[in-house]
Design an enzyme around this catalytic site. Structure first.
Site, mmCIF file in Angstrom:
data_model
loop_
_atom_site.group_PDB
_atom_site.id
_atom_site.type_symbol
_atom_site.label_atom_id
_atom_site.label_comp_id
_atom_site.label_asym_id
_atom_site.label_seq_id
_atom_site.Cartn_x
_atom_site.Cartn_y
_atom_site.Cartn_z
ATOM 1 N N SER A 265 13.992 9.137 25.145
ATOM 2 C CA SER A 265 14.462 9.676 26.416
ATOM 3 C C SER A 265 14.062 11.146 26.566
ATOM 4 C CB SER A 265 15.989 9.491 26.480
ATOM 5 O OG SER A 265 16.555 9.963 27.665
ATOM 6 N N HIS B 97 17.298 1.326 28.725
ATOM 7 C CA HIS B 97 17.090 2.646 28.131
ATOM 8 C C HIS B 97 17.818 2.818 26.799
ATOM 9 C CE1 HIS B 97 15.573 6.728 28.685
ATOM 10 N NE2 HIS B 97 16.748 7.207 28.305
#
Length: 430
Positions: A193, A399
Site C-alpha cells: 500500500s 487490499h
C-alpha cells in the site's frame, strides 16, 4: 462535553431519515450537520498505543527473538524499527541476507506478525534465513516522537506531513539505519500500500538508496489512484465543502468523528459484513473480502489498527484522485508549499524513475489499487523482473488480503519467497 456532542450527533444521524444514505447527497448532509455541530474532533479510536501486545512482544510470544531500534529523520521524527534477527531453528546461520518491510496506510510493523508463524510474513522470512526488519512511518503507534514537536498538539507542527516526507525522509533513514546496524551493503524491500507509494516516490529524492535495493516487492502498488473505489475517492469529491467538514476527519491526526464513521458505514459497508469491520476506519477505507477474511484473526487485527496517520496523508491520495497524477501534496498556498517542497515547487513523481528491480503483486478487487490504475503503473515501471508480475487469481482479492487473507501463502507469500530467493542467488539489478 465532547463525548455528549458525539452521542447527540449520532442521535441526529439516526433520527433524520435519509441522512448519509446516498453518495450524491451525503456531502450536503455532512455540511448541514457541521453547521449544527461545530465540534473540532471526536476521536473514533484511541490515539494511544492500542495493541494488546506491542510488535516486539508479539514476536517474542511466538517464540522468535525481537529487537527494537530507533532512527531519527533529518526533520526530527523518531522512528521505531522492529527486527527479527533469525528464525526459531536457524540461529547459527551467519551473513543473513537482509529484508526490510514497510507497512501501508493506517498500519504499523505489527501487520507482518499479527498472524501466526505459518502465515505472518515476518516469521516466514525469518525461518527462510533472512534478517527481517519492519519499519514504522511517522505518526503511527510506534513513531509518535519528535525532537521538538509534541504529537498531542494537533496544530503545532507534528502532523504537518504526508507521504512526501515518508518518501524523502522515513524510508531512506530507516534503510540507512538497517544497513548501519547489520553491516550489509544492500537489502530487499517489501512494501504494501503506502509502503509502495513512498518507495516509488523516494526515487525522486534518493537514487543512492534505490541503488542499494536488490529487489523491491510491491504488494498492491499505489501510485495512480484516479479509479480507486475507496471512500477516499468520495472524499475527493468534497471540493469546496472539504474545509467545511474537515473537523470531522481530524485536525492534525486522522481521527474521524463518530458521525463521519457512521456516514461511511452507511454508504460503503453492506449489512452482511463481519462484526467489527464497519466500525474500523482501515476496513472502511480499504475494503474487505468476506471469503478470505480470517475471522479468528480479526479481533487481533482490530486491536492493532488503525495505527495512526495525519489527515493530510489521506487527503494527499484524495488530491491524486482528482488529478489522476502521481505528485506531491498541494498545501494550498505558496508559503506552505515552499516550506515542504522548496523552491522547485510541488514535485511530480515519475514512475519511470523507479530503476530498482521490482516484483509486482496485485488483486482484482482492490479498493485502493484499482486494476486500471495498477496496469497504468505497471506499464511505466522500467524494471519489472521477468516472471515477477503476479495478478492474484482469486477474483475477490482485496487490499488487506495481502496481509491477512486465509490463503495468503498460496496466492502471495509463496511467490514472494521464491522471487526473493532468486534475486539473492543472482543479482536482478544486472
Amino acid at each position: 462535553v465532547i463525548r455528549c456532542i458525539a452521542l447527540l450527533s449520532l442521535a441526529f444521524a439516526v433520527s433524520h431519515a435519509g441522512f448519509c444514505d446516498n453518495k450524491k447527497t451525503a456531502l450536503e448532509d455532512l455540511a448541514r450537520a457541521s453547521k449544527r455541530l461545530p465540534v473540532t474532533s471526536v476521536a473514533a479510536s484511541n490515539p494511544n498505543l492500542r495493541n494488546n501486545l506491542p510488535t516486539d512482544e508479539l514476536i517474542r510470544s511466538r517464540g522468535y527473538p525481537a529487537e527494537t531500534h530507533y532512527a531519527t529523520t533529518e526533520d526530527g521524527y523518531i522512528l521505531a524499527i522492529h527486527r527479527i534477527p533469525h528464525g526459531i531453528n536457524n540461529k547459527e546461520k551467519e551473513d543473513r541476507p537482509v529484508v526490510f518491510l514497510q507497512h501501508g496506510l493506517l498500519c504499523s510493523s505489527s501487520d507482518w506478525v499479527i498472524a501466526d508463524s505459518t502465515k505472518g510474513l515476518g516469521y516466514i522470512l525469518a525461518d527462510e534465513g533472512y534478517d527481517v526488519w519492519m519499519g514504522n512511518y511517522r505518526g503511527n503507534s510506534y513513531s509518535r516522537n519528535h525532537t521538538f514537536f509534541d504529537p498531542s498538539e494537533q496544530t503545532a507542527g507534528f502532523w504537518d506531513f504526508t507521504w512526501d516526507e515518508m518518501a524523502k525522509y522515513d524510508i531512506p533513514t530507516q534503510i540507512e539505519k538497517v544497513l548501519e546496524v547489520t553491516g550489509a551493503s544492500e537489502l530487499q524491500y517489501v512494501g504494501h500500500s503506502m509502503g509502495t507509494t513512498a518507495f516509488m516516490a523516494m526515487h525522486h529524492y534518493r537514487t543512492d538508496i534505490a541503488q542499494k535495493i536488490r529487489l523491491a516487492h510491491l504488494l498492491s502498488p499505489v501510485a495512480y489512484v484516479g479509479h480507486m473505489d475507496s471512500p477516499i475517492g468520495w472524499i475527493a469529491g468534497f471540493g469546496d465543502l472539504l474545509n467545511t467538514i474537515l473537523h470531522f476527519l481530524g485536525i492534525g491526526e486522522f481521527l474521524p468523528s463518530n458521525l463521519f464513521m457512521d456516514c461511511l458505514a452507511s454508504l460503503f459497508c453492506h449489512e452482511g459484513a463481519t462484526q467489527g469491520i464497519c466500525t474500523n476506519i482501515l476496513f472502511l477505507l480499504c475494503g474487505y473480502d468476506e471469503p478470505q477474511m480470517n475471522k479468528t484473526l480479526l479481533p487481533d487485527i482490530l486491536h492493532h489498527t488503525p495505527a495512526g496517520a495525519s489527515t493530510t496523508t489521506v487527503l494527499h491520495y484524495a488530491q491524486e484522485v482528482i488529478s489522476n497524477g502521481f505528485h506531491g501534496y498541494d498545501w494550498g498556498n505558496k508559503g506552505d508549499n515552499f516550506d515542504h517542497h522548496g523552491p522547485d515547487g510541488i514535485p511530480t513523481y515519475n514512475v519511470a524513475d523507479v530503476t530498482t528491480p521490482v516484483a509486482v503483486y496485485w488483486g482484482q478487487n482492490d479498493w485502493l489499487a484499482n486494476s486500471e490504475d495498477v496496469l497504468k503503473t505497471v506499464a511505466q515501471l522500467p524494471k519489472i523482473v521477468p516472471g515477477m508480475l503476479h495478478m492474484v487469481e482469486f477474483e475477490l482479492w482485496n487490499h488487506l488480503d495481502f496481509l491477512w487473507a486465509i490463503d495468503i501463502n498460496k496466492y502471495v507469500h509463496n511467490d514472494v519467497v521464491a522471487n526473493m530467493a532468486k534475486c539473492w542467488e543472482q543479482d536482478c539489478r544486472l
